[in-house]
Design a protein around this motif. Structure first.
Motif, PDB file in Angstrom:
ATOM      1  N   ILE A  17      12.265  -2.228  -1.699  1.00  0.00           N
ATOM      2  CA  ILE A  17      11.156  -2.296  -2.698  1.00  0.00           C
ATOM      3  C   ILE A  17      10.199  -3.437  -2.901  1.00  0.00           C
ATOM      4  CG2 ILE A  17      10.704  -1.733  -5.111  1.00  0.00           C
ATOM      5  CD1 ILE A  17      13.281   0.038  -5.119  1.00  0.00           C
ATOM      6  N   ILE A  18      10.839  -4.652  -2.772  1.00  0.00           N
ATOM      7  CA  ILE A  18      10.045  -5.824  -2.923  1.00  0.00           C
ATOM      8  C   ILE A  18       9.257  -6.155  -1.879  1.00  0.00           C
ATOM      9  CG2 ILE A  18      10.367  -8.381  -3.000  1.00  0.00           C
ATOM     10  CD1 ILE A  18      12.862  -7.911  -4.891  1.00  0.00           C
ATOM     11  N   GLU A  19       9.857  -5.796  -0.445  1.00  0.00           N
ATOM     12  CA  GLU A  19       9.031  -5.827   0.750  1.00  0.00           C
ATOM     13  C   GLU A  19       7.675  -5.127   0.589  1.00  0.00           C
ATOM     14  OE1 GLU A  19      11.475  -5.368   3.952  1.00  0.00           O
ATOM     15  OE2 GLU A  19      12.409  -7.353   3.723  1.00  0.00           O
ATOM     16  N   GLN A  20       7.893  -3.865   0.400  1.00  0.00           N
ATOM     17  CA  GLN A  20       6.771  -2.804   0.260  1.00  0.00           C
ATOM     18  C   GLN A  20       5.743  -3.233  -0.802  1.00  0.00           C
ATOM     19  OE1 GLN A  20       8.539   1.026  -0.642  1.00  0.00           O
ATOM     20  NE2 GLN A  20       9.374   0.968   1.456  1.00  0.00           N
ATOM     21  N   THR A  21       6.279  -3.913  -1.897  1.00  0.00           N
ATOM     22  CA  THR A  21       5.157  -4.320  -2.947  1.00  0.00           C
ATOM     23  C   THR A  21       4.566  -5.476  -2.492  1.00  0.00           C
ATOM     24  OG1 THR A  21       6.757  -3.379  -4.669  1.00  0.00           O
ATOM     25  CG2 THR A  21       5.031  -5.054  -5.475  1.00  0.00           C
ATOM     26  N   VAL A  22       5.037  -6.504  -1.961  1.00  0.00           N
ATOM     27  CA  VAL A  22       4.359  -7.378  -1.287  1.00  0.00           C
ATOM     28  C   VAL A  22       3.368  -7.292  -0.470  1.00  0.00           C
ATOM     29  CG1 VAL A  22       4.843  -9.725   0.002  1.00  0.00           C
ATOM     30  CG2 VAL A  22       6.256  -9.165  -2.081  1.00  0.00           C
ATOM     31  N   LYS A  23       3.853  -6.236   0.567  1.00  0.00           N
ATOM     32  CA  LYS A  23       2.807  -5.807   1.697  1.00  0.00           C
ATOM     33  C   LYS A  23       1.642  -5.397   1.037  1.00  0.00           C
ATOM     34  CE  LYS A  23       6.169  -5.303   5.520  1.00  0.00           C
ATOM     35  NZ  LYS A  23       6.853  -4.463   6.369  1.00  0.00           N
ATOM     36  N   LYS A  24       1.907  -4.436   0.124  1.00  0.00           N
ATOM     37  CA  LYS A  24       0.638  -3.748  -0.397  1.00  0.00           C
ATOM     38  C   LYS A  24      -0.024  -4.701  -1.290  1.00  0.00           C
ATOM     39  CE  LYS A  24       2.011   0.047  -2.246  1.00  0.00           C
ATOM     40  NZ  LYS A  24       2.634   0.997  -3.380  1.00  0.00           N
ATOM     41  N   VAL A  25       0.356  -5.591  -1.945  1.00  0.00           N
ATOM     42  CA  VAL A  25      -0.329  -6.516  -2.591  1.00  0.00           C
ATOM     43  C   VAL A  25      -1.238  -7.484  -1.761  1.00  0.00           C
ATOM     44  CG1 VAL A  25      -0.266  -8.616  -4.072  1.00  0.00           C
ATOM     45  CG2 VAL A  25       1.033  -6.760  -4.751  1.00  0.00           C
ATOM     46  N   PHE A  26      -0.474  -8.056  -0.565  1.00  0.00           N
ATOM     47  CA  PHE A  26      -1.132  -9.182   0.374  1.00  0.00           C
ATOM     48  C   PHE A  26      -1.665  -8.576   1.543  1.00  0.00           C
ATOM     49  CE2 PHE A  26       1.824 -11.673  -2.009  1.00  0.00           C
ATOM     50  CZ  PHE A  26       0.830 -12.455  -2.726  1.00  0.00           C
ATOM     51  N   GLY A  27      -1.570  -7.226   1.913  1.00  0.00           N
ATOM     52  CA  GLY A  27      -2.027  -6.525   3.015  1.00  0.00           C
ATOM     53  C   GLY A  27      -1.471  -7.219   4.234  1.00  0.00           C
ATOM     54  N   SER A  28      -0.223  -7.286   4.361  1.00  0.00           N
ATOM     55  CA  SER A  28       0.504  -8.159   5.459  1.00  0.00           C
ATOM     56  C   SER A  28      -0.094  -7.829   6.794  1.00  0.00           C
ATOM     57  CB  SER A  28       1.976  -8.103   5.266  1.00  0.00           C
ATOM     58  OG  SER A  28       2.332  -6.924   5.759  1.00  0.00           O
ATOM     59  N   ALA A  29      -0.435  -6.688   7.193  1.00  0.00           N
ATOM     60  CA  ALA A  29      -0.828  -6.526   8.461  1.00  0.00           C
ATOM     61  C   ALA A  29      -2.116  -7.001   8.731  1.00  0.00           C
ATOM     62  CB  ALA A  29      -0.917  -4.928   8.543  1.00  0.00           C
ATOM     63  N   LYS A  30      -2.970  -7.248   7.675  1.00  0.00           N
ATOM     64  CA  LYS A  30      -4.462  -7.776   7.784  1.00  0.00           C
ATOM     65  C   LYS A  30      -4.190  -9.376   7.795  1.00  0.00           C
ATOM     66  CE  LYS A  30      -6.373  -3.874   5.114  1.00  0.00           C
ATOM     67  NZ  LYS A  30      -7.212  -3.503   3.910  1.00  0.00           N
ATOM     68  N   ASN A  31      -3.322  -9.892   7.393  1.00  0.00           N
ATOM     69  CA  ASN A  31      -3.298 -11.365   7.299  1.00  0.00           C
ATOM     70  C   ASN A  31      -2.596 -12.129   8.525  1.00  0.00           C
ATOM     71  OD1 ASN A  31      -4.753 -11.316   4.923  1.00  0.00           O
ATOM     72  ND2 ASN A  31      -3.068 -11.280   3.575  1.00  0.00           N
TER      73      ASN A  31
END
Length: 107
Positions: A17-31
């Motif tokens: 849940i935490i990983e999904q939230t962080v990815k959603k907030v920071f857009g990890s695939a784009k960064n």
């Protein structure tokens, strides 16, 4: 503020849940910078690519003008990042500016 109580959740579910939230907030695939199998190069090779002196490379790194990373007292670079740095400084010709302005005005 609304309180949320989470019960009967295991550690792995909470981590997911935490990983999904962080990815959603920071857009990890784009960064993330994807550099597949590219090896780092040193200052002298970077200076040859950018056509600058070694001292200029050190100065630009100190001023955070060019992408680099540092381990100990050594600076390292990726060729693809240096090429992107060069392309970012490209200036358009008057003809190219005119073409872009014509396209913009037609919209």
């Amino acid at each position: 503020m609304e309180q949320v109580i989470i019960t009967s959740i295991n550690k792995q579910e909470l981590v997911d849940i935490i990983e999904q939230t962080v990815k959603k907030v920071f857009g990890s695939a784009k960064n993330e910078v994807a550099i597949p199998n590219e090896k780092p190069i040193g200052v002298h090779r970077a200076a040859n690519i950018l056509l600058l002196s070694g001292a200029s490379i050190y100065r630009k790194c100190n001023n955070l003008e060019i992408p680099h990373f540092k381990r100990g007292n050594r600076l390292y670079f990726y060729e693809s990042e240096l090429e992107a740095y060069l392309k970012a400084g490209r200036k358009l010709s008057n003809d190219q500016i005119d073409q872009l302005s014509d396209l913009y005005l037609k919209k």
